[in-house]
Design a protein around this motif. Structure first.
Motif, PDB file in Angstrom:
ATOM      1  N   SER A 340       0.840  -1.208   0.000  1.00  0.00           N
ATOM      2  CA  SER A 340       0.000   0.000   0.000  1.00  0.00           C
ATOM      3  C   SER A 340       0.872   1.254   0.000  1.00  0.00           C
ATOM      4  O   SER A 340       0.713   2.163   0.829  1.00  0.00           O
ATOM      5  CB  SER A 340      -0.932   0.012   1.221  1.00  0.00           C
ATOM      6  OG  SER A 340      -1.741  -1.134   1.228  1.00  0.00           O
ATOM      7  N   GLY A 341       1.817   1.311  -0.933  1.00  0.00           N
ATOM      8  CA  GLY A 341       2.817   2.375  -0.993  1.00  0.00           C
ATOM      9  C   GLY A 341       2.248   3.736  -1.351  1.00  0.00           C
ATOM     10  O   GLY A 341       1.052   3.903  -1.635  1.00  0.00           O
ATOM     11  N   ASP A 342       3.145   4.732  -1.350  1.00  0.00           N
ATOM     12  CA  ASP A 342       2.767   6.119  -1.660  1.00  0.00           C
ATOM     13  C   ASP A 342       2.116   6.197  -3.035  1.00  0.00           C
ATOM     14  O   ASP A 342       2.530   5.517  -3.978  1.00  0.00           O
ATOM     15  CB  ASP A 342       4.001   7.025  -1.632  1.00  0.00           C
ATOM     16  CG  ASP A 342       4.579   7.152  -0.226  1.00  0.00           C
ATOM     17  OD1 ASP A 342       3.839   6.851   0.732  1.00  0.00           O
ATOM     18  OD2 ASP A 342       5.759   7.532  -0.103  1.00  0.00           O
ATOM     19  N   GLY A 343       1.098   7.067  -3.138  1.00  0.00           N
ATOM     20  CA  GLY A 343       0.416   7.270  -4.414  1.00  0.00           C
ATOM     21  C   GLY A 343      -0.743   6.310  -4.632  1.00  0.00           C
ATOM     22  O   GLY A 343      -1.438   6.403  -5.649  1.00  0.00           O
ATOM     23  N   LEU A 344      -0.965   5.409  -3.666  1.00  0.00           N
ATOM     24  CA  LEU A 344      -2.039   4.421  -3.786  1.00  0.00           C
ATOM     25  C   LEU A 344      -3.093   4.636  -2.707  1.00  0.00           C
ATOM     26  O   LEU A 344      -2.780   5.031  -1.582  1.00  0.00           O
ATOM     27  CB  LEU A 344      -1.495   3.003  -3.656  1.00  0.00           C
ATOM     28  CG  LEU A 344      -0.592   2.476  -4.769  1.00  0.00           C
ATOM     29  CD1 LEU A 344       0.024   1.143  -4.353  1.00  0.00           C
ATOM     30  CD2 LEU A 344      -1.358   2.314  -6.074  1.00  0.00           C
ATOM     31  N   THR A 345      -4.324   4.344  -3.059  1.00  0.00           N
ATOM     32  CA  THR A 345      -5.412   4.266  -2.078  1.00  0.00           C
ATOM     33  C   THR A 345      -5.929   2.842  -2.095  1.00  0.00           C
ATOM     34  O   THR A 345      -6.468   2.377  -3.111  1.00  0.00           O
ATOM     35  CB  THR A 345      -6.551   5.240  -2.424  1.00  0.00           C
ATOM     36  OG1 THR A 345      -6.030   6.577  -2.479  1.00  0.00           O
ATOM     37  CG2 THR A 345      -7.659   5.156  -1.391  1.00  0.00           C
ATOM     38  N   VAL A 346      -5.716   2.124  -0.988  1.00  0.00           N
ATOM     39  CA  VAL A 346      -6.119   0.718  -0.877  1.00  0.00           C
ATOM     40  C   VAL A 346      -7.165   0.595   0.209  1.00  0.00           C
ATOM     41  O   VAL A 346      -6.971   1.079   1.338  1.00  0.00           O
ATOM     42  CB  VAL A 346      -4.907  -0.194  -0.563  1.00  0.00           C
ATOM     43  CG1 VAL A 346      -5.347  -1.649  -0.407  1.00  0.00           C
ATOM     44  CG2 VAL A 346      -3.855  -0.081  -1.666  1.00  0.00           C
ATOM     45  N   SER A 347      -8.277  -0.039  -0.104  1.00  0.00           N
ATOM     46  CA  SER A 347      -9.359  -0.213   0.865  1.00  0.00           C
ATOM     47  C   SER A 347      -8.838  -0.906   2.127  1.00  0.00           C
ATOM     48  O   SER A 347      -8.088  -1.880   2.038  1.00  0.00           O
ATOM     49  CB  SER A 347     -10.482  -1.055   0.256  1.00  0.00           C
ATOM     50  OG  SER A 347     -11.380  -1.498   1.251  1.00  0.00           O
ATOM     51  N   PRO A 348      -9.237  -0.418   3.322  1.00  0.00           N
ATOM     52  CA  PRO A 348      -8.781  -1.056   4.564  1.00  0.00           C
ATOM     53  C   PRO A 348      -9.296  -2.487   4.727  1.00  0.00           C
ATOM     54  O   PRO A 348      -8.784  -3.234   5.556  1.00  0.00           O
ATOM     55  CB  PRO A 348      -9.350  -0.141   5.657  1.00  0.00           C
ATOM     56  CG  PRO A 348     -10.444   0.638   5.012  1.00  0.00           C
ATOM     57  CD  PRO A 348     -10.078   0.773   3.580  1.00  0.00           C
ATOM     58  N   LYS A 349     -10.295  -2.876   3.929  1.00  0.00           N
ATOM     59  CA  LYS A 349     -10.836  -4.239   4.024  1.00  0.00           C
ATOM     60  C   LYS A 349     -10.077  -5.235   3.146  1.00  0.00           C
ATOM     61  O   LYS A 349     -10.361  -6.436   3.175  1.00  0.00           O
ATOM     62  CB  LYS A 349     -12.321  -4.253   3.643  1.00  0.00           C
ATOM     63  CG  LYS A 349     -13.216  -3.525   4.638  1.00  0.00           C
ATOM     64  CD  LYS A 349     -14.626  -4.067   4.637  1.00  0.00           C
ATOM     65  CE  LYS A 349     -14.683  -5.440   5.275  1.00  0.00           C
ATOM     66  NZ  LYS A 349     -16.066  -5.952   5.411  1.00  0.00           N
ATOM     67  N   VAL A 350      -9.122  -4.743   2.353  1.00  0.00           N
ATOM     68  CA  VAL A 350      -8.347  -5.641   1.485  1.00  0.00           C
ATOM     69  C   VAL A 350      -7.447  -6.541   2.336  1.00  0.00           C
ATOM     70  O   VAL A 350      -6.730  -6.077   3.221  1.00  0.00           O
ATOM     71  CB  VAL A 350      -7.485  -4.835   0.483  1.00  0.00           C
ATOM     72  CG1 VAL A 350      -6.412  -5.725  -0.144  1.00  0.00           C
ATOM     73  CG2 VAL A 350      -8.369  -4.246  -0.618  1.00  0.00           C
ATOM     74  N   VAL A 351      -7.511  -7.841   2.054  1.00  0.00           N
ATOM     75  CA  VAL A 351      -6.597  -8.814   2.662  1.00  0.00           C
ATOM     76  C   VAL A 351      -5.831  -9.470   1.514  1.00  0.00           C
ATOM     77  O   VAL A 351      -6.403 -10.234   0.733  1.00  0.00           O
ATOM     78  CB  VAL A 351      -7.350  -9.885   3.487  1.00  0.00           C
ATOM     79  CG1 VAL A 351      -6.348 -10.836   4.141  1.00  0.00           C
ATOM     80  CG2 VAL A 351      -8.247  -9.243   4.522  1.00  0.00           C
ATOM     81  N   PHE A 352      -4.543  -9.127   1.405  1.00  0.00           N
ATOM     82  CA  PHE A 352      -3.733  -9.613   0.288  1.00  0.00           C
ATOM     83  C   PHE A 352      -3.229 -11.035   0.527  1.00  0.00           C
ATOM     84  O   PHE A 352      -2.795 -11.392   1.624  1.00  0.00           O
ATOM     85  CB  PHE A 352      -2.504  -8.712   0.081  1.00  0.00           C
ATOM     86  CG  PHE A 352      -2.795  -7.388  -0.547  1.00  0.00           C
ATOM     87  CD1 PHE A 352      -3.287  -7.318  -1.838  1.00  0.00           C
ATOM     88  CD2 PHE A 352      -2.554  -6.202   0.142  1.00  0.00           C
ATOM     89  CE1 PHE A 352      -3.542  -6.084  -2.439  1.00  0.00           C
ATOM     90  CE2 PHE A 352      -2.791  -4.962  -0.438  1.00  0.00           C
ATOM     91  CZ  PHE A 352      -3.301  -4.903  -1.729  1.00  0.00           C
ATOM     92  N   GLY A 353      -3.244 -11.839  -0.532  1.00  0.00           N
ATOM     93  CA  GLY A 353      -2.507 -13.093  -0.595  1.00  0.00           C
ATOM     94  C   GLY A 353      -1.604 -13.010  -1.809  1.00  0.00           C
ATOM     95  O   GLY A 353      -2.046 -12.559  -2.873  1.00  0.00           O
TER      96      GLY A 353
END
Length: 481
Positions: A340-353
């Motif tokens: 979730s680096g700079d310049g990105l907006t990632v939903s707090p509900k995202v769970v990455f695999g």
């Protein structure tokens, strides 16, 4: 008449008392273009090494009538001269600077084409190549004047280059005329014919068994009616004897029909290929229409500019493929999204695999089934079904994960991702080191997955089959294709 390049007669290859290959006769002729396919561990590389003279048969003889060039998948390139013109075309840097997997493959390709050989033996040449490298290889091989024996999991490469398929299956080599698409048509026809033959077998077996049962019922009725006859009536004796004879004849007929049913040649039903559905739990549902967004994202790797003020929105529930040449920044972009680096907006509900092109090392003693079960909310039957689709069967399910081969580890990690507690999967070149059957299983996984998938792949056929949206990373921008 075309020259014979290689002949294999009554060849067997055995490793640790296990018969890997058993070949009655195979030959490679001048100008043949042969694609070798089969599951991982089936013996594909062993077969091509037999032709190259690297593996010696346990029994039989391999006759070599030509000199062959050989490109091995896993080995680092040797210190062999290469045509500077080819090195330039393939963008191979000075080896002293350290080489990536893709650069090593391109160097080996340059070395292979530097000198002419009457036959080329090539094992998985596209594993680390980008589309530009694959296009170069295809162009060189299309214009190559000689015989070609090629192992590849890339179906589009097989379609463009080969005219014969050698399928390695359970130690045998089955020969099919045509390219990979023609092979699949023949396999589907075989499956259809097997289905019809199984249905005829099933109907005939049921008919005979029913006829035998009816005969036995008739014999039992005669036996019961004979018992009801009064013993004192002498005039009934002849009739009773006649019934007994008739009963025995009917029993013999029933037995004969049963024997005919037993002698029918068994035809196995074709294996069903149902799509596995990966349901998403309510707690993992994403309510954002675009859970990953970039606003004027600038991305660098050292001094190299990869993305310059790029804008994109990745929609939920879709499979998104990111393509582009090696070095353009695809893997760096995936890692930037993961953190979730700079310049990105990632939903707090995202769970990455995530799956990356790395050697997986397991640290705990767990079985294959246990490893996935402890990280999943699925029923064991569903877990076993998914694992089986990825080539784990029988005793494989009880294997200790620490003893898995590299290919087995990759397949297990992919299973764990789809069965795990994630709603966004990030897959970096997931088809590398998978055989075609496992790639097709992965395509089924993606078709049945409800979450969001971001993937990088140079496998054109794979991308065409699974991607809802295809982006190209070029000229420091991410463009919708």
């Amino acid at each position: 008449m075309e020259q014979v390049c290689f002949e294999l007669e009554n060849v067997e290859v055995t490793f640790l008392d296990r018969k890997v290959l058993e070949i009655d006769r195979l030959a490679v002729h001048q100008f043949d273009r042969i694609g070798i396919i089969g599951k991982n561990g089936a013996g594909k590389s062993t077969l091509i090494k037999l032709l190259a003279g690297i593996v010696r048969p346990s029994k039989g003889e391999v006759k070599r009538h030509v000199n062959a060039g050989y490109l091995e998948q896993m080995e680092a390139p040797e210190a062999v001269e290469a045509d500077p013109r080819l090195l330039g075309k393939l963008h191979v840097r000075d080896a002293a600077d350290g080489m990536s997997g893709g650069e090593q493959t391109r160097l080996k390709i340059a070395q292979l084409f530097t000198h002419y050989n009457e036959c080329l033996l090539i094992d998985e040449p596209t594993t680390h190549l980008d589309q530009e490298g694959i296009s170069f290889l295809l162009d060189e091989l299309k214009h190559y004047y000689g015989s070609l024996v090629l192992i590849s999991h890339d179906r589009s490469v097989l379609d463009e280059l080969v005219g014969t398929i050698w399928e390695v299956d359970e130690g045998k080599v089955n020969v099919y005329a045509g390219n990979y698409s023609a092979y699949m048509e023949q396999k589907n026809l075989e499956r259809e014919q097997q289905g019809k033959a199984h249905e005829l077998y099933r109907k005939e077996k049921n008919r005979l068994e029913k006829a035998a049962r009816e005969k036995m019922k008739k014999a039992e009725k005669i036996a019961k009616s004979s018992k009801k006859e009064p013993k004192a009536k002498a005039n009934r004796m002849i009739e009773t004897k006649s019934k007994s004879t008739s009963q025995k004849a009917i029993r013999r007929a029933a037995k004969s029909i049963e024997q005919r049913a037993e002698k029918l040649e068994f035809v196995e039903a074709p294996k069903e290929e149902g799509v596995i559905r990966f349901r998403q739990s309510k707690s993992l549902e994403l309510h954002n229409k675009f859970p990953i967004m970039a606003d004027r994202l600038t991305l660098t790797a050292g001094d190299k500019l990869l993305l310059s003020e790029a804008n994109f929105q990745f929609p939920a529930g879709r499979t998104i493929a990111i393509t582009g040449n090696n070095g353009t920044g695809k893997t760096t972009l995936l890692r930037h999204i993961l953190t979730s680096g700079d310049g990105l907006t990632v939903s707090p509900k995202v769970v990455f695999g995530s799956y990356e092109q790395l050697g997986y090392q397991f640290t705990q003693d767990e079985t294959v089934v246990g490893y996935v079960k402890d990280r999943s909310d699925y029923e064991e039957s569903e877990i076993r079904s998914a694992i089986h689709s990825m080539g784990f069967a029988g005793n494989d399910l009880k294997k200790n994960v620490r003893h898995l081969s590299g290919g087995e580890a990759i397949r297990l990690v992919l299973c764990r991702l789809f069965l795990g507690r994630y709603n966004v999967l990030i897959l970096d070149e997931p088809t590398n080191f998978l055989d075609v059957s496992c790639i097709e299983a992965l395509e089924q996984f993606l078709g049945g997955y409800e979450g969001t998938v971001l993937l990088v792949s140079h496998d054109r056929t794979f991308v065409d089959r699974v991607a809802d949206d295809v982006y190209v990373l070029e000229e420091q921008q991410l463009k919708l294709h």
